[in-house]
Design an enzyme around this catalytic site. Structure first.
Site, mmCIF file in Angstrom:
data_model
loop_
_atom_site.group_PDB
_atom_site.id
_atom_site.type_symbol
_atom_site.label_atom_id
_atom_site.label_comp_id
_atom_site.label_asym_id
_atom_site.label_seq_id
_atom_site.Cartn_x
_atom_site.Cartn_y
_atom_site.Cartn_z
ATOM 1 N N GLY A 34 -59.966 -17.023 -21.683
ATOM 2 C CA GLY A 34 -61.460 -17.282 -21.440
ATOM 3 C C GLY A 34 -62.401 -15.920 -21.593
ATOM 4 N N ALA A 35 -62.088 -15.298 -22.568
ATOM 5 C CA ALA A 35 -62.672 -13.858 -22.670
ATOM 6 C C ALA A 35 -64.155 -14.131 -23.255
ATOM 7 C CB ALA A 35 -61.893 -13.141 -23.874
ATOM 8 N N GLY A 37 -66.469 -15.553 -21.615
ATOM 9 C CA GLY A 37 -67.238 -16.305 -20.679
ATOM 10 C C GLY A 37 -67.849 -15.142 -19.709
ATOM 11 N N GLY A 38 -68.619 -15.609 -18.570
ATOM 12 C CA GLY A 38 -69.329 -14.739 -17.968
ATOM 13 C C GLY A 38 -68.244 -13.606 -17.127
ATOM 14 N N ASP A 60 -60.098 -17.504 -26.318
ATOM 15 C CA ASP A 60 -61.072 -18.493 -25.600
ATOM 16 C C ASP A 60 -61.429 -19.754 -26.682
ATOM 17 O OD1 ASP A 60 -63.890 -19.689 -24.805
ATOM 18 O OD2 ASP A 60 -63.656 -17.948 -23.280
ATOM 19 N N ASN A 120 -60.770 -27.625 -14.266
ATOM 20 C CA ASN A 120 -59.901 -26.346 -14.292
ATOM 21 C C ASN A 120 -58.454 -26.648 -14.349
ATOM 22 O OD1 ASN A 120 -62.331 -25.236 -14.705
ATOM 23 N ND2 ASN A 120 -62.307 -24.067 -12.841
ATOM 24 N N ILE A 143 -57.578 -16.030 -12.076
ATOM 25 C CA ILE A 143 -58.920 -15.961 -11.547
ATOM 26 C C ILE A 143 -59.483 -17.458 -11.343
ATOM 27 C CG2 ILE A 143 -61.123 -14.861 -11.847
ATOM 28 C CD1 ILE A 143 -59.881 -12.577 -13.216
ATOM 29 N N ASP A 175 -62.585 -10.772 -2.796
ATOM 30 C CA ASP A 175 -62.758 -11.078 -1.256
ATOM 31 C C ASP A 175 -62.594 -9.431 -0.630
ATOM 32 O OD1 ASP A 175 -63.180 -13.665 -1.501
ATOM 33 O OD2 ASP A 175 -61.205 -13.980 -1.836
ATOM 34 N N HIS A 202 -58.313 -18.276 -0.995
ATOM 35 C CA HIS A 202 -59.616 -17.721 -1.701
ATOM 36 C C HIS A 202 -60.418 -19.076 -1.850
ATOM 37 C CE1 HIS A 202 -62.625 -16.003 -4.390
ATOM 38 N NE2 HIS A 202 -62.377 -16.992 -5.209
HETATM 39 N N1 LIG Z 1 -60.997 -15.769 -8.096
HETATM 40 C C1 LIG Z 1 -62.265 -15.358 -8.014
HETATM 41 O O1 LIG Z 1 -62.237 -14.477 -7.105
HETATM 42 C C2 LIG Z 1 -63.360 -15.945 -8.734
HETATM 43 C C3 LIG Z 1 -64.740 -15.256 -8.570
HETATM 44 C C4 LIG Z 1 -65.436 -15.834 -9.541
HETATM 45 C C5 LIG Z 1 -65.529 -16.993 -10.344
HETATM 46 N N2 LIG Z 1 -64.105 -17.369 -10.561
HETATM 47 C C6 LIG Z 1 -63.698 -18.512 -11.387
HETATM 48 O O2 LIG Z 1 -63.553 -17.817 -12.771
HETATM 49 C C7 LIG Z 1 -63.686 -18.797 -13.541
HETATM 50 C C8 LIG Z 1 -64.729 -18.555 -14.840
HETATM 51 O O3 LIG Z 1 -65.785 -18.048 -14.209
HETATM 52 P P1 LIG Z 1 -66.889 -17.661 -15.243
HETATM 53 O O4 LIG Z 1 -68.267 -17.533 -14.598
HETATM 54 O O5 LIG Z 1 -66.501 -16.845 -16.270
HETATM 55 O O6 LIG Z 1 -67.270 -18.929 -16.367
HETATM 56 P P2 LIG Z 1 -68.058 -19.160 -17.621
HETATM 57 O O7 LIG Z 1 -68.151 -20.713 -17.893
HETATM 58 O O8 LIG Z 1 -69.052 -18.274 -17.855
HETATM 59 O O9 LIG Z 1 -66.523 -18.661 -18.576
HETATM 60 C C9 LIG Z 1 -65.444 -19.699 -18.886
HETATM 61 C C10 LIG Z 1 -64.730 -19.030 -20.143
HETATM 62 O O10 LIG Z 1 -63.574 -19.936 -20.231
HETATM 63 C C11 LIG Z 1 -63.738 -20.801 -21.451
HETATM 64 N N3 LIG Z 1 -62.751 -21.911 -21.608
HETATM 65 C C12 LIG Z 1 -62.927 -23.040 -21.086
HETATM 66 N N4 LIG Z 1 -61.755 -23.921 -21.544
HETATM 67 C C13 LIG Z 1 -60.903 -22.861 -21.982
HETATM 68 C C14 LIG Z 1 -59.409 -23.081 -22.293
HETATM 69 N N5 LIG Z 1 -58.999 -24.178 -22.362
HETATM 70 N N6 LIG Z 1 -58.804 -21.929 -22.874
HETATM 71 C C15 LIG Z 1 -59.421 -20.737 -22.800
HETATM 72 N N7 LIG Z 1 -60.850 -20.502 -22.376
HETATM 73 C C16 LIG Z 1 -61.420 -21.717 -22.091
HETATM 74 C C17 LIG Z 1 -64.979 -21.087 -21.838
HETATM 75 O O11 LIG Z 1 -65.400 -21.483 -23.220
HETATM 76 C C18 LIG Z 1 -65.744 -20.034 -21.190
HETATM 77 O O12 LIG Z 1 -66.113 -18.817 -22.457
HETATM 78 C C19 LIG Z 1 -64.268 -20.196 -12.975
HETATM 79 O O13 LIG Z 1 -63.349 -21.060 -12.535
HETATM 80 C C20 LIG Z 1 -64.945 -19.772 -11.513
HETATM 81 O O14 LIG Z 1 -64.937 -20.562 -10.642
HETATM 82 C C21 LIG Z 1 -63.140 -16.771 -9.681
#
Ligand SMILES: NC(=O)c1ccc[n+]([C@@H]2O[C@H](COP(=O)([O-])OP(=O)(O)OC[C@H]3O[C@@H](n4cnc5c(N)ncnc54)[C@H](O)[C@@H]3O)[C@@H](O)[C@H]2O)c1
Length: 339
Positions: A34-35, A37-38, A60, A120, A143, A175, A202
Site C-alpha cells: 500500500g506504498a 497511499g497517504g 501497491d 479492507n 496498520i 495511540d 485500536h
Molecule cells: N493502525 C492505525 O493506527 C491507523 C491509523 C491511520 C490509518 N489507518 C488505516 O490505514 C489504511 C490506509 O490509510 P491511508 O490513509 O494510507 O489510505 P490511502 O487510500 O491513502 O492509501 C491506501 C493505499 O492502499 C492501496 N491499496 C488498495 N488495495 C490494495 C491492495 N490490494 N494491495 C496493495 N495496496 C492496495 C491503494 O492503492 C492506496 O495507495 C486505512 O485502512 C486506514 O484506516 C490505520
C-alpha cells in the site's frame, strides 16, 4: 533489565551512531504494502531514510514505479524496488523480513473503523495469503483498519495456509504516540521523554491509555483524566474531521508505523529490551487478541509484559472493551472461515 514502559529511540542520528558503532548490523529487507497511499508514501520515505534497512520493496495496485523512482534518488543505502498489481505481489515479498501493511481505504467523516471492514478485510486477507506463501517467517505489522479484525483475519489466513501466525502484530503505536503528546502538552513536559502504555485494541473504547503507569508519573483530577482518555480514544476521529473527507491520519501514522518497524528490526538485530505495545494473540483477558507492552525479540514476541497494576478506572475501561473486541475478532475469523 528493561522497563515495561521503556521508550524506543527513533532519532535518526542515534540510529546512525548505533549502526556504525556496533558490530555488523544484519541486512534487513522491508516491504511496504500500500506504498503509494497517504500513509504508504511518507512511511516508505522514513524507512528509506533508515540505516537499519538495506532493501525496500514497495507494493501497491497503483503508482509504485513512480514512488520507487523518486525514493531511489535519496542518498541512503536501502535499494528500492517498486512492484505494481497482483501479478507482482509474490515477487514484492520474496526475501522480506519485515512487512508493513497500510493497504486499504481510510475513514471519511461519520465512519467508524468497522465501516471499513467490507473493503479492507479482503485486501488484508489477500496480502496475508501472499505473505504466508512467499515470506512466512517475516514479521507482519498490520496498520490497515479495523485492526481489531484485520489481525485475526491475517492469523486465520496463515493457519489455513499452514504458516505460523505468531509474528503477526497489529500496529497501535499511534495511540501511544498521541497519548505521549497529549500528556506532555497538559503537563508542560518534553514529549520525547513521556511514555504512556496504551492497551486493548485500536478503535474507540477499546483504546485504553494507562495514565497511571505513565513515565514520568503524572496525576490528573478525575474529570480531566476522563477527558484526556476520551481525547486519546477519539484522536483518530479528530484528524478525520479536520481533514474533512480527505482521509485519516497519514503523517503521524507513518511516523508511528516507522517507529514500530524500527523497533522490530532492532529486536531482529539482537538488541535486548526493545518494548512496544502491539495488538497480538493473547490469553490475558477473555479477548483472544489484546494489546499490551511486549518485549520484542528475534523471533517476534520475546515476552508479554501484561497489563501491570491498573487503577479502578482503567480496570473498568478494560472490562467495557472486551465485548467489542470479542465481536470484532469473531467478525474477522468468520470472514476467513467463509472465504
Ligand atoms: N493502525 C492505525 O493506527 C491507523 C491509523 C491511520 C490509518 N489507518 C488505516 O490505514 C489504511 C490506509 O490509510 P491511508 O490513509 O494510507 O489510505 P490511502 O487510500 O491513502 O492509501 C491506501 C493505499 O492502499 C492501496 N491499496 C488498495 N488495495 C490494495 C491492495 N490490494 N494491495 C496493495 N495496496 C492496495 C491503494 O492503492 C492506496 O495507495 C486505512 O485502512 C486506514 O484506516 C490505520
Amino acid at each position: 533489565m528493561f522497563s515495561r514502559v521503556a521508550r524506543p529511540s527513533t532519532n535518526v542520528l542515534n540510529q546512525l551512531v548505533k549502526n556504525f558503532s556496533t558490530t555488523q548490523a544484519a541486512n534487513r529487507k522491508v516491504a511496504v504494502m500500500g506504498a503509494s497511499g497517504g500513509i504508504g508514501q511518507p512511511l516508505s520515505l522514513l524507512v528509506k531514510n533508515s540505516p537499519l534497512v538495506t532493501e525496500l520493496s514497495l507494493f501497491d495496485i497503483v503508482h509504485t514505479p513512480g514512488v520507487a523512482a523518486d525514493l531511489s534518488h535519496i542518498e541512503s543505502p536501502a535499494k528500492v524496488t517498486g512492484y505494481v498489481g497482483a501479478d507482482q505481489l509474490a515477487d514484492s515479498l520474496k526475501g522480506c523480513e519485515v512487512v508493513v501493511i497500510p493497504a486499504g481505504v481510510p475513514r471519511k467523516p461519520g465512519m467508524t473503523r468497522d465501516d471499513l471492514f467490507n473493503t479492507n478485510a479482503s485486501i488484508v486477507a489477500g496480502i496475508a495469503k501472499a505473505c504466508a506463501e512467499n515470506c512466512p517467517d517475516a514479521v507482519l505489522c498490520i496498520i490497515s483498519n479495523p485492526v481489531n479484525s484485520t489481525v485475526p483475519i491475517a492469523a486465520e489466513v496463515y493457519k489455513k495456509a499452514g504458516a505460523d501466525p505468531s509474528k503477526i502484530f497489529g500496529v497501535t503505536t499511534l495511540d501511544i504516540v498521541r497519548a505521549n503528546t497529549f500528556v506532555a502538552e497538559l503537563k508542560g513536559l518534553d514529549p520525547t521523554t513521556v511514555n504512556v502504555p496504551v492497551i486493548g485494541g485500536h478503535a474507540g473504547i477499546t483504546i485504553i491509555p494507562l495514565i497511571s503507569q505513565a513515565t514520568p508519573a503524572v496525576e490528573f483530577p478525575a474529570d480531566q483524566l476522563k477527558a484526556l482518555t476520551e481525547r486519546i480514544q477519539d484522536a483518530g476521529t479528530e484528524v478525520v474531521k479536520a481533514k474533512a473527507g480527505a482521509g485519516s491520519a497519514t503523517l503521524s501514522m507513518a511516523y508511528a508505523g516507522a517507529r514500530f518497524a524500527f523497533s522490530v528490526i532492532k529486536a531482529l538485530n539482537g538488541e535486548e529490551g526493545v518494548v512496544e505495545c502491539a495488538y497480538i494473540r493473547s490469553d490475558l483477558t477473555e479477548s483472544t487478541y489484546f494489546s499490551t507492552p511486549i518485549v520484542l525479540g528475534p523471533g517476534g514476541v520475546a515476552k508479554n509484559l501484561g497489563m501491570g497494576t491498573l487503577s479502578a478506572y482503567e480496570a473498568g475501561l478494560v472490562e467495557a472493551s472486551i465485548p467489542e473486541l470479542k465481536s470484532s475478532i469473531k467478525k474477522g475469523e468468520d470472514f476467513v472461515a467463509n472465504m
